[in-house]
Design an enzyme around this catalytic site. Sequence first.
Site, mmCIF file in Angstrom:
data_model
loop_
_atom_site.group_PDB
_atom_site.id
_atom_site.type_symbol
_atom_site.label_atom_id
_atom_site.label_comp_id
_atom_site.label_asym_id
_atom_site.label_seq_id
_atom_site.Cartn_x
_atom_site.Cartn_y
_atom_site.Cartn_z
ATOM 1 N N GLU A 57 36.543 60.952 118.481
ATOM 2 C CA GLU A 57 36.933 59.734 117.765
ATOM 3 C C GLU A 57 37.048 59.953 116.262
ATOM 4 O OE1 GLU A 57 35.488 58.677 121.736
ATOM 5 O OE2 GLU A 57 34.617 59.881 120.117
ATOM 6 N N HIS A 126 29.751 50.452 127.035
ATOM 7 C CA HIS A 126 31.140 50.025 127.203
ATOM 8 C C HIS A 126 31.308 48.522 126.987
ATOM 9 C CE1 HIS A 126 30.868 53.785 129.500
ATOM 10 N NE2 HIS A 126 32.157 53.936 129.282
#
Length: 335
Positions: A57, A126
């Site tokens: 990321e 998540h």
Amino acid sequence: MNMIQALNSALDVKLEQDPDVLIFGEDVGYFGGVFRATDGLQKRHGLTRCFDTPIAEGGIVAAAIGMGAYGLRPVAEIQFADYIFPAFDQLVSEAARLRYRSGGQFWAPITVRSPYGGGIFGGQTHSQSPEAIFAHITGLKTVIPSNPYDAKGLLIAAIEDDDPVIFLEPKRLYNGPFDGRHDVAVGNWTGHRDAEVPEGHYLVPLGKAAIVRQGNDVTILAYGTMVHVALAGIADSDIDAELIDLRSIVPLDIDAIVRSVSKTGRCIILHEASRFGGFGGELAALVQERCFYHLEAPIERVAGWDTPYPHAFEWDYFPGPARVTAALRRVTENL
């Protein structure tokens, strides 16, 4: 279109219109994204316009910043908002400050898309809602749509904006808006339906709230998934509430908020993230500063628990219609 289709349409429109737009992230190319938001874009626009990246990321966002400084308009996808934190230093120290640090010589016209919030049994890694963290960073814009029409128009506006935009997409809304209710036993939201979304280019301006429901007794401020929860809570009460969908929290449409609260004299703030340190605290302070002499009751916050995301209890953790209705009754008990 549902929200996934609307987002896909927005990306398709910008790839077609602007050769400087490109899309990249984990699994966004051949596979079309874990939620299928980029489905078909690589096939239509080619490997250099929509492509996959490693699971890195920090590298994804760093590459986007460099591309933006060079003159491109990258759209980077972080697969879940929970995984954006390895890129946090790039966003805070580089993207948010680039225009100021360079005296206007460079800027970062990047859009970072990410699914956020709970409701898919994704567990602690998540399901988080980190919007308040990004709202605190001067130089970043933070956008959270609540319906397919807004999602497409806001995403196009974000891509065309010259500043870095964090574009958070509520996962529970991906396959269609819902009526704000759920079955606790199975965790299924009901009332899914698609929305009218134009095929071509249009904009929903950043920083412009929407009045979802007119009312006179109390103002509810919400965004994303919680707009639908607020509507369900209002429906279960006999209270004439006005509902404001903020759409973007930075920039914030403070004028719309002040107009509504000055009219109703009461305010409820609704968000999914934990209450302590959540964006609702900033909203409450802004309302108090600007509407103090209009307020007829304390400002209420309805939010998630102050705990790590409780996977086993997520349907209790979410603010639901019953908690909204209870707040409505508390703030209007002296009417």
